[in-house]
Motif scaffolding. Structure first.
Motif, short mmCIF file in Angstrom:
data_model
loop_
_atom_site.label_atom_id
_atom_site.label_comp_id
_atom_site.label_asym_id
_atom_site.label_seq_id
_atom_site.Cartn_x
_atom_site.Cartn_y
_atom_site.Cartn_z
N VAL B 74 0.82 -1.21 0.00
CA VAL B 74 0.00 0.00 0.00
C VAL B 74 0.86 1.27 0.00
O VAL B 74 0.62 2.19 -0.79
CB VAL B 74 -0.92 0.02 1.24
CG1 VAL B 74 -1.77 1.27 1.25
CG2 VAL B 74 -1.79 -1.22 1.28
N HIS B 75 1.85 1.28 0.89
CA HIS B 75 2.59 2.54 1.06
C HIS B 75 3.57 2.81 -0.07
O HIS B 75 4.20 3.87 -0.09
CB HIS B 75 3.30 2.55 2.42
CG HIS B 75 4.31 1.46 2.59
ND1 HIS B 75 3.97 0.20 2.98
CD2 HIS B 75 5.64 1.45 2.43
CE1 HIS B 75 5.05 -0.55 3.05
NE2 HIS B 75 6.08 0.19 2.72
N ILE B 79 -0.44 6.50 -3.94
CA ILE B 79 -1.86 6.84 -4.06
C ILE B 79 -2.33 7.39 -2.73
O ILE B 79 -2.10 6.77 -1.70
CB ILE B 79 -2.69 5.58 -4.40
CG1 ILE B 79 -2.25 5.00 -5.74
CG2 ILE B 79 -4.17 5.90 -4.41
CD1 ILE B 79 -2.92 3.69 -6.10
N ALA B 80 -2.96 8.55 -2.73
CA ALA B 80 -3.49 9.08 -1.47
C ALA B 80 -5.00 8.85 -1.45
O ALA B 80 -5.66 8.92 -2.48
CB ALA B 80 -3.18 10.56 -1.33
N ASP B 96 0.86 18.46 12.02
CA ASP B 96 1.58 17.19 12.00
C ASP B 96 0.76 16.12 11.27
O ASP B 96 1.32 15.24 10.62
CB ASP B 96 1.91 16.72 13.42
CG ASP B 96 3.04 17.54 14.03
OD1 ASP B 96 3.73 18.23 13.25
OD2 ASP B 96 3.22 17.50 15.25
N LEU B 100 2.09 14.27 7.71
CA LEU B 100 2.45 12.90 8.07
C LEU B 100 3.26 12.20 6.97
O LEU B 100 4.28 11.55 7.24
CB LEU B 100 1.18 12.10 8.37
CG LEU B 100 1.39 10.78 9.10
CD1 LEU B 100 2.03 11.01 10.46
CD2 LEU B 100 0.06 10.06 9.27
N ALA B 101 2.83 12.37 5.73
CA ALA B 101 3.52 11.70 4.63
C ALA B 101 4.94 12.25 4.47
O ALA B 101 5.86 11.51 4.13
CB ALA B 101 2.74 11.87 3.34
N ARG B 103 6.77 13.44 6.91
CA ARG B 103 7.55 12.89 8.01
C ARG B 103 7.99 11.46 7.64
O ARG B 103 9.12 11.06 7.89
CB ARG B 103 6.69 12.88 9.27
CG ARG B 103 7.47 12.58 10.53
CD ARG B 103 6.56 12.67 11.73
NE ARG B 103 7.23 12.16 12.92
CZ ARG B 103 6.60 11.85 14.04
NH1 ARG B 103 5.28 12.00 14.12
NH2 ARG B 103 7.25 11.39 15.07
N ALA B 104 7.06 10.73 7.03
CA ALA B 104 7.39 9.36 6.62
C ALA B 104 8.52 9.36 5.60
O ALA B 104 9.35 8.46 5.58
CB ALA B 104 6.15 8.68 6.04
N ALA B 105 8.56 10.40 4.78
CA ALA B 105 9.59 10.46 3.73
C ALA B 105 10.90 11.04 4.26
O ALA B 105 11.86 11.18 3.52
CB ALA B 105 9.08 11.30 2.56
N ARG B 148 -3.96 16.60 3.99
CA ARG B 148 -3.00 15.54 4.30
C ARG B 148 -2.75 14.67 3.06
O ARG B 148 -1.61 14.32 2.75
CB ARG B 148 -3.56 14.68 5.44
CG ARG B 148 -2.69 13.52 5.80
CD ARG B 148 -3.19 12.81 7.03
NE ARG B 148 -4.40 12.05 6.76
CZ ARG B 148 -4.95 11.20 7.63
NH1 ARG B 148 -4.42 11.07 8.83
NH2 ARG B 148 -6.04 10.55 7.33
N ALA B 149 -3.83 14.35 2.34
CA ALA B 149 -3.69 13.53 1.13
C ALA B 149 -2.88 14.27 0.07
O ALA B 149 -1.99 13.69 -0.57
CB ALA B 149 -5.07 13.16 0.59
N ALA B 152 0.92 14.48 0.46
CA ALA B 152 1.69 13.29 0.13
C ALA B 152 2.17 13.36 -1.32
O ALA B 152 2.93 12.50 -1.76
CB ALA B 152 0.85 12.04 0.34
#
Lengths: 281, 337, 243
Positions: B74-75, B79-80, B96, B100-101, B103-105, B148-149, B152
């Protein structure tokens, strides 16, 4: 003006009603718990038929056996709690998508009394116990060993399922949805574990662990059944004191137990503070 | 930042054992916006979950920008998804959540905050960056979810009934935001809705899904006025389906004209005031025809009236075919009544 | 398979209880018999079973009655500052039950209540009551309030509302909290030991046998387990766990 006053009156009445509803249980608790603590303090300071004295407390701090007891109790309790929490967390991640049957099986030990688990442990794991016979000798003997491994084992077996229930309950509320949303945003499984799952389970896990720790610090049926006779736990130490000198023994026991109670409350307060750190993960 | 073409081929999906998608195919051109409509239970959400990877597929493939992505985690799909509920994380603040995306990156904290602030500005929530999620209204939370989407920087945006939980005025406002941002970024987008007029407003094209298949995909006007089957016609409110020899003629009720004189004569059996129009049912030669007429012109029940079906609006349904996806529109054939 | 694995330790307990002779290293008892049952059901053991049952039932009931109004206020989040109340509720759970028992004994001796059943119930109540309140409060809240409003609008008197609407709707939570109250009291060792004053309670009687006579210990342990098994059976039937 009158409206405001009327509303204030209504709010006051609602507050008074709520207080009245809370009163029976809170009064009963305050009386019993407060009475118990005051009673214990009184016994520790005023031995039967004597004037007030600090002798019991002095004896306690001078006794090397008590120091051993404190160390032993804190060590086994912390180890039990940490292991139980780890096991609960691991199991929760493994079974979070599983059905009700697996969860019920894992929750089996929750309603079983501690003493019963200890009895089963003795039947199986004591020298000459069933495991010993079946395997023709155990590599280690956890029952009555001086390190208190039997105590830790019984507590982990009994408390991990309890913590598991708390963690699974927290994971049940919208966690899967949040986790999916995070996955779709590109968070790796490890990142989701850290930023989505851990914050969800942290506070129930901490609260449950505090209850477990307090129990392990204070209860003594398990150490009596599977623990070594030396060193004793704090509760065992108190029990032995009451069986010694009829007067000073009671005072020493009360002092030891009070100290243990204060330590439990202090540890709980520290744990709650630590858990409050918003980015603690 | 322009989008990638989404291409689903022969998708079969059976969440919980019973098949929901049965060999579904759908192509969404790069940078375009398709509204996916259908009654509840048609499999719309399942399709979005299959595309995003939240649901395993039994057969078929999903391609994005030409590459097959259905085997990826999925990740890793880029796709958001915006869900029906905002699904914000309660333990962190608005910015935050939005970032989020990033931060993940592994994007640095300062850069994250800057991007999140800009993104919040775009969805009309500038100034809410430091707020807690719980204090926000439903509409604000859904905007945060959208921000948020978008943050990403996805190759494809999927929205699963993002407006359903909102009241009508917030719904219209968020609809505008979605359309505007999609147009600016030319982001390939699929929006699920069960409301046909919302689909017409949201989608450059509409895909109608019935029982696990896309039965028609085209411009909104085509689906509303040139349905490929009776089922499509019924879903889009083409309530007049008139058997005529071997074929069936379809005409929307708002295109039916009622005249005092002339036309096919009939009796008004029902007239219901619906605010901006009156819904009239005329019994006419053993058939019931429905018309939507402006309130001032509305006839009364029991009145005799003439019904006129303008030939440019009458559409003969194609003879039953099994080929589901039909795109584009053919010219209206001549019709004589 | 999993069920077998989970119940294997307990099955051994059953065998142990009925093994009059089971010397190492044999894996099967040399002689089966009812010696354990005879000892367990004679003298103080039988009395202990009755005492423990009586105290646990009484404690759970009293706790439920006291907890109900408080759980209602807390469950509906009516307090603006609930923290002190929860702190008071948490305190007894953090303190060794032997400490509570020892402290209370002091007063009960003065009141002449030492070793009586009411004294034991009072002692157990100290930590049973918080558990019961904490479980019971999850049953109250907007869902239940909404149902009660329906009953009100339909003209039910307060008593009928309680009987027909509130109690049935809250029944699962009431049942769960009663069971937890019972089990906490039933399993308690420290307070029973301190407050018993010679009155036998099941765990207190069981413990010395664990080292001295495993057969009697196993038999008593099975008695000790009976209510927990009942709880599990009920919980499995209801399709949910009480906690």
């Amino acid at each position: 003006m009158t409206g405001t006053r009327w509303r204030a009156g209504a709010r006051w009445r609602a507050g008074a009603r709520d207080a009245a509803l809370l009163a029976p249980s809170l009064a009963a608790l305050a009386l019993l718990f407060g009475g118990a603590i005051i009673g214990a303090a009184r016994v520790s300071l005023v031995p039967l038929g004597q004037g007030p004295t600090l002798e019991a407390w002095r004896d306690l701090f001078d006794d090397p056996l008590f120091a051993d007891a404190v160390l032993f109790t804190v060590r086994t309790a912390l180890l039990s709690t940490a292991l139980a929490a780890l096991v609960a967390l691991g199991l929760a991640l493994a079974v979070r998508r599983r059905g009700a049957l697996v969860r019920i099986l894992l929750a089996l030990p929750v309603p079983v009394p501690h003493l019963l688990v200890a009895t089963v442990a003795v039947v199986w794991l004591a020298p000459g116990g069933l495991a010993d016979r079946a395997l023709g000798g155990l590599p280690v003997t956890p029952v009555r060993d001086p390190a208190g491994m039997g105590i830790v084992l019984v507590y982990v077996y009994k408390e991990a399922p309890f913590l598991l229930l708390l963690v699974l309950a927290a994971l049940g509320r919208g966690h899967q949805e949040s986790d999916e949303a995070a996955a779709a945003l590109g968070l790796t499984p490890f990142q989701r574990l850290r930023w989505v799952t851990w914050p969800t389970v942290r506070s129930p896990l901490v609260v449950g662990s505090i209850v477990v720790l307090a129990f392990a610090l204070g209860a003594f049926e398990v150490p009596l059944a599977v623990g070594p006779s030396n060193p004793p736990t704090i509760a065992e130490y108190a029990r032995e004191a009451t069986q010694g000198d009829l007067v000073s023994g009671q005072s020493t026991a009360a002092a030891a137990l009070l100290l243990s109670a204060v330590a439990s409350i202090a540890l709980a307060a520290i744990a709650v503070r630590a858990a409050r750190d918003p980015q603690g993960g | 930042m322009s989008g990638h073409e989404l291409d689903c081929r022969d998708l079969s999906v059976s969440p919980g054992d019973s098949p929901v998608l049965r060999g579904l195919s759908l192509t969404v051109p790069a940078g375009s916006r398709t509204a996916l409509v259908g009654p509840s239970g048609a499999g719309k959400t399942t399709l979005l979950r299959a595309i995003s990877g939240l649901q395993d597929i039994d057969a078929g493939e999903v391609r994005l920008g030409g590459e097959p992505i259905h085997a990826r985690a999925v990740h890793r799909r880029g796709i958001a998804v915006v869900f029906q509920e905002p699904r914000l994380l309660p333990h962190i603040d608005v910015q935050d959540n939005v970032a989020l995306a990033l931060r993940a990156a592994g994007v640095g904290r300062r850069e994250r905050r800057r991007t999140a602030a800009a993104q919040l500005e775009e969805v009309g929530l500038g100034g809410l960056a430091d707020r807690r999620v719980q204090g926000l209204s439903g509409g604000e939370q859904q905007r945060v979810a959208l921000a948020r989407a978008l943050c990403a920087n996805p190759r494809l945006l999927l929205l699963d009934e993002p407006l359903t939980a909102l009241d009508p005025s917030r719904r219209a406002a968020l609809r505008r935001v979605i359309v505007e941002l999609q147009q600016q970024r030319r982001l390939t987008t699929v929006i699920v809705t069960h409301d046909r007029s919302e689909a017409a407003e949201l989608g450059q094209r509409i895909a109608l899904m019935l029982e696990g298949l896309i039965v028609q995909h085209g411009e909104p006007r085509t689906l509303f006025e040139r349905p490929v089957s009776a089922a499509v016609a019924r879903f889009f409110g083409v309530s007049n389906l008139i058997p005529s020899g071997a074929e069936t003629l379809a005409i929307r009720p708002e295109h039916v004209r009622l005249e005092r004189e002339g036309g096919r004569r009939g009796i008004v059996v029902e007239a219901v005031y619906a605010g901006d129009h009156v819904r009239v049912v005329v019994e006419c030669g053993g058939q019931r025809l429905r018309a939507h007429v402006p309130p001032p012109d509305a006839p009364r029940v029991g009145e005799q009236i003439g019904v006129i079906l303008p030939s440019e609006h009458v559409w003969p349904l194609p003879a039953a075919t099994s080929r589901p996806e039909v795109t584009g529109s053919s010219a209206a054939p001549r019709v004589t009544l | 398979m999993a069920a077998l694995l989970a119940s294997a330790p307990l099955l051994a307990l059953v065998v142990r209880a009925f093994a009059d002779e089971w010397r190492a290293p044999a894996l099967v008892p040399q002689q089966l018999g009812l010696r354990g049952v005879q000892i367990a059901f004679s003298g103080s053991s039988a009395e202990a079973f009755g005492n423990s049952l009586l105290v646990a039932v009484a404690t759970a009931m009293v706790a439920l009655v006291l907890a109900w109004p408080a759980a209602r206020v807390l469950g509906e989040r009516r307090l603006r500052h609930p923290a002190p109340v929860f702190l008071l509720l948490a305190m007894p759970l953090l303190v060794p039950s032997y400490a509570v028992g020892t402290g209370l004994t002091e007063w009960f001796i003065r009141l002449g209540l030492d070793g009586t059943l009411p004294a034991l119930v009072a002692g157990h109540l100290t930590f049973v009551l918080p558990y019961v309140v904490l479980v019971l409060l999850s049953g109250f809240g907007p869902r239940l309030t909404a149902l009660e409003e329906v009953a009100r609008v339909n003209g039910l008197s307060p008593f009928r509302r309680l009987l027909w609407v509130t109690l049935p709707a809250a029944a699962p939570t009431v049942g769960a909290s009663a069971l937890i109250g019972f089990l906490v009291s039933w399993s308690d060792y420290g307070t029973s030991l301190a407050l018993g004053g010679g009155r036998p309670m099941l765990p207190v009687v069981l413990l010395p046998f664990v080292g001295a006579d495993p057969q009697v210990a196993a038999t008593l342990a099975l008695l000790f387990l009976a209510p927990a098994v009942g709880v599990l059976a009920a919980a499995t039937r209801a399709g949910r766990m009480p906690l």
